[in-house]
Scaffold this active site. Structure first.
Site, PDB file in Angstrom:
ATOM      1  N   ASP A 122       0.866  -1.177   0.000  1.00 55.23           N
ATOM      2  CA  ASP A 122       0.000   0.000   0.000  1.00 55.23           C
ATOM      3  C   ASP A 122       0.909   1.236   0.000  1.00 55.23           C
ATOM      4  O   ASP A 122       1.489   1.591   1.030  1.00 55.23           O
ATOM      5  CB  ASP A 122      -0.896  -0.023   1.249  1.00 55.23           C
ATOM      6  CG  ASP A 122      -1.770   1.234   1.360  1.00 55.23           C
ATOM      7  OD1 ASP A 122      -1.593   2.159   0.540  1.00 55.23           O
ATOM      8  OD2 ASP A 122      -2.612   1.277   2.272  1.00 55.23           O
ATOM      9  N   LYS A 139      -3.811  11.975  -3.301  1.00 58.68           N
ATOM     10  CA  LYS A 139      -2.803  12.318  -2.283  1.00 58.68           C
ATOM     11  C   LYS A 139      -1.496  12.749  -2.942  1.00 58.68           C
ATOM     12  O   LYS A 139      -0.593  13.231  -2.279  1.00 58.68           O
ATOM     13  CB  LYS A 139      -2.548  11.124  -1.365  1.00 58.68           C
ATOM     14  CG  LYS A 139      -3.765  10.716  -0.534  1.00 58.68           C
ATOM     15  CD  LYS A 139      -3.417   9.612   0.433  1.00 58.68           C
ATOM     16  CE  LYS A 139      -4.603   8.776   0.853  1.00 58.68           C
ATOM     17  NZ  LYS A 139      -5.538   9.426   1.739  1.00 58.68           N
TER      18      LYS A 139
HETATM   19  N1  C6P Z   1      -6.239   7.663   3.792  1.00 65.28           N
HETATM   20  C1  C6P Z   1      -6.322   9.464   5.412  1.00 65.28           C
HETATM   21  O1  C6P Z   1      -6.793  10.498   5.879  1.00 65.28           O
HETATM   22  P1  C6P Z   1      -8.631   6.111  -1.032  1.00 65.28           P
HETATM   23  O2  C6P Z   1      -9.632   6.635  -0.043  1.00 65.28           O
HETATM   24  O3  C6P Z   1      -9.116   4.865  -1.671  1.00 65.28           O
HETATM   25  O4  C6P Z   1      -8.179   7.142  -1.994  1.00 65.28           O
HETATM   26  O5  C6P Z   1      -7.329   5.742  -0.165  1.00 65.28           O
HETATM   27  C2  C6P Z   1      -7.432   4.770   0.855  1.00 65.28           C
HETATM   28  C3  C6P Z   1      -6.162   4.667   1.652  1.00 65.28           C
HETATM   29  C4  C6P Z   1      -5.439   3.487   1.599  1.00 65.28           C
HETATM   30  N2  C6P Z   1      -4.263   3.352   2.236  1.00 65.28           N
HETATM   31  C5  C6P Z   1      -3.753   4.348   2.981  1.00 65.28           C
HETATM   32  C6  C6P Z   1      -2.440   4.150   3.670  1.00 65.28           C
HETATM   33  C7  C6P Z   1      -4.451   5.561   3.092  1.00 65.28           C
HETATM   34  O6  C6P Z   1      -3.931   6.542   3.828  1.00 65.28           O
HETATM   35  C8  C6P Z   1      -5.691   5.708   2.442  1.00 65.28           C
HETATM   36  C9  C6P Z   1      -6.504   6.975   2.608  1.00 65.28           C
HETATM   37  C10 C6P Z   1      -6.835   8.954   4.089  1.00 65.28           C
HETATM   38  O7  C6P Z   1      -5.429   8.856   5.974  1.00 65.28           O
HETATM   39  C11 C6P Z   1      -8.327   8.956   4.025  1.00 65.28           C
HETATM   40  S1  C6P Z   1      -9.039   7.765   5.128  1.00 65.28           S
END
Ligand code: C6P
Length: 424
Positions: free
Chosen positions: A218, A244
């Site tokens: 991840d 991000k």
């Molecule tokens: N973390 C945070 O505030 P998505 O939502 O699918 O774009 O990403 C999911 C996700 C998966 N792995 C990690 C390590 C992440 O940090 C995140 C998303 C955000 O930390 C929103 S919960």
């Protein structure tokens, strides 16, 4: 604001440890950073939740909608061909960004969460049976926990969890001890979204590969801060999310080694993922298109390509040096605030500082600093098992992007001092 206010928050002499990194110039690329919140300059310390977008990304997307937009891979007409080229060039840029062997190893999804669900679902169908084991860690985001629990409940697989120590370090020896004959996949984060812990991912991968076990990483919180080379890491799958990385929402990336992707069945069925369809039988395209049913995130791929160009233009090393200096400064500055305790003090960290304060719930902290114009995230950060391990219900989290400054950290620290005065 208010250029005066913007300038106050922009670089001051001695602002950056990386002299080559001109944060004032960088900030000028982000239109939103001139906004005020409650009459105060916006101090955006929530990039781990979602990063702000530079003008280059916004303009690339507007330009696409204004000059070159149609559906992709479908039309013989000129506009569709131009859009297909621009979309596929986004894929090429992602491949270059990760140093993938080929653009065919890059699958576009809706977000990182969909990419995890894709791997869990397809890998389970092709390779998992009752009693098989998948290793994840205590540091995982829910997106890399819940899809595996769904597989567990469907197939009867077993989840093994790598522990951490009290500082938030990933325990490599305990990890190695979990790898056994039934382990079919390791799925761990590169950087913890809550603690900022950088996991020794190369060692994680090497230990798994020594036993013939593939590894999914991840990379959501890693790619904005750390230069990632999937071939050097020898990662089997690597996932990140566009928003991000200063790119748009609505697009995620799944990198998968060609041979592995070819062994997986489709995730969803529909248009564009097929070679031929009759009512009796359907045959499927090769990856990546096999996994991209329906109209893909077209302009989002173009925007993500622009974000990658933007990050490359600044240089990952310069960004990392800037952010490392900022995080070190923040940790030193925040620990001077009475009643504040850092949560997560691992040996290696990236761009994230989580903390709690005596007598003040993180939601109160977030609300009060918001009045000072400071945006931080509060809560469990979609990592509830990690919160349980650390014995806290929630934390406040300041996360830094390439546009943040030490002056902004000072604004946060002052706001936290007033939290202490109120609740302490
Ligand atoms: N973390 C945070 O505030 P998505 O939502 O699918 O774009 O990403 C999911 C996700 C998966 N792995 C990690 C390590 C992440 O940090 C995140 C998303 C955000 O930390 C929103 S919960």
């Amino acid at each position: 604001m208010t250029h005066a206010a913007a300038n106050r928050l922009a670089a001051a002499p001695g602002d950056n440890s990386a002299a080559a990194f001109d944060v004032a110039r960088v900030r000028a690329d982000f239109p939103i950073l001139t906004q005020e919140v409650f009459g105060k300059p916006l101090v955006y310390l929530d990039s781990a939740a979602s990063a702000q977008k530079p003008r280059q990304v916004i303009e690339a997307m507007s330009h696409a909608y204004e000059t070159c937009y149609a559906n992709v891979h479908r039309g013989v007409h000129r506009m569709s061909q131009l859009t297909t080229d621009a979309f596929e060039s986004g894929r090429e840029k992602v491949a270059g960004f990760l140093n993938a062997g080929s653009a065919d190893e890059i699958v576009f999804t809706r977000n990182a969460t969909e990419a995890f669900n894709l791997v869990a679902s397809c890998f389970a169908s092709a390779k998992l049976a009752r009693g098989d084991e998948v290793v994840i860690s205590t540091l995982e985001h829910h997106a890399n926990i819940v899809p595996w629990q769904l597989v567990r409940d469907r197939l009867g697989i077993v989840l093994r969890i790598v522990p951490i120590d009290d500082d938030g370090n990933f325990l490599l020896d305990d990890y190695e001890a979990l790898l056994g004959p039934r382990t079919k996949l390791v799925a761990v984060t590169h950087v913890s979204n809550d603690l900022g812990t950088v996991v020794p991912i190369k060692q994680v991968i090497d230990l798994a590969h020594a036993r013939g076990i593939p590894v999914l990483v991840d990379g959501c919180q890693a790619v904005p801060h750390i230069k990632v080379d999937v071939q050097a890491l020898d990662a089997d799958f690597y996932i990140f999310t566009g928003h991000k990385l200063y790119g748009p929402t609505g697009i995620g990336v799944l990198y998968g080694k060609s041979a592995l992707l070819r062994e997986l069945p489709p995730y969803q069925g529909g248009g564009e993922m097929i070679s031929s369809v009759t009512f009796e039988k359907t045959t499927f395209k090769d990856p990546p298109h096999r996994f991209e049913a329906g109209t893909p995130p077209i302009v989002e791929a173009i925007g993500l390509g622009a974000a990658i160009d933007y990050v490359a233009s600044l240089g990952h090393e310069a960004i990392a040096a800037h952010e490392t200096g900022l995080r070190g400064y923040a940790e030193a500055r925040l620990t001077q605030v009475a009643g504040l305790r850092l949560v997560g003090t691992a040996r290696e960290k990236a761009s994230i500082v989580s903390f709690v304060m005596d007598n003040a719930h993180p939601h109160d902290i977030g609300t009060i600093v918001d009045r000072a114009g400071v945006a931080v995230r509060t809560g469990h950060h979609c990592a509830q098992p990690l919160m349980q391990r650390l014995g806290v219900a929630a934390t406040a989290r300041a996360s830094f992007g390439l546009y943040n400054t030490r002056e902004e950290v000072d604004v946060l620290a002052q706001a936290l001092e007033s939290v202490h005065e109120l609740f302490g």
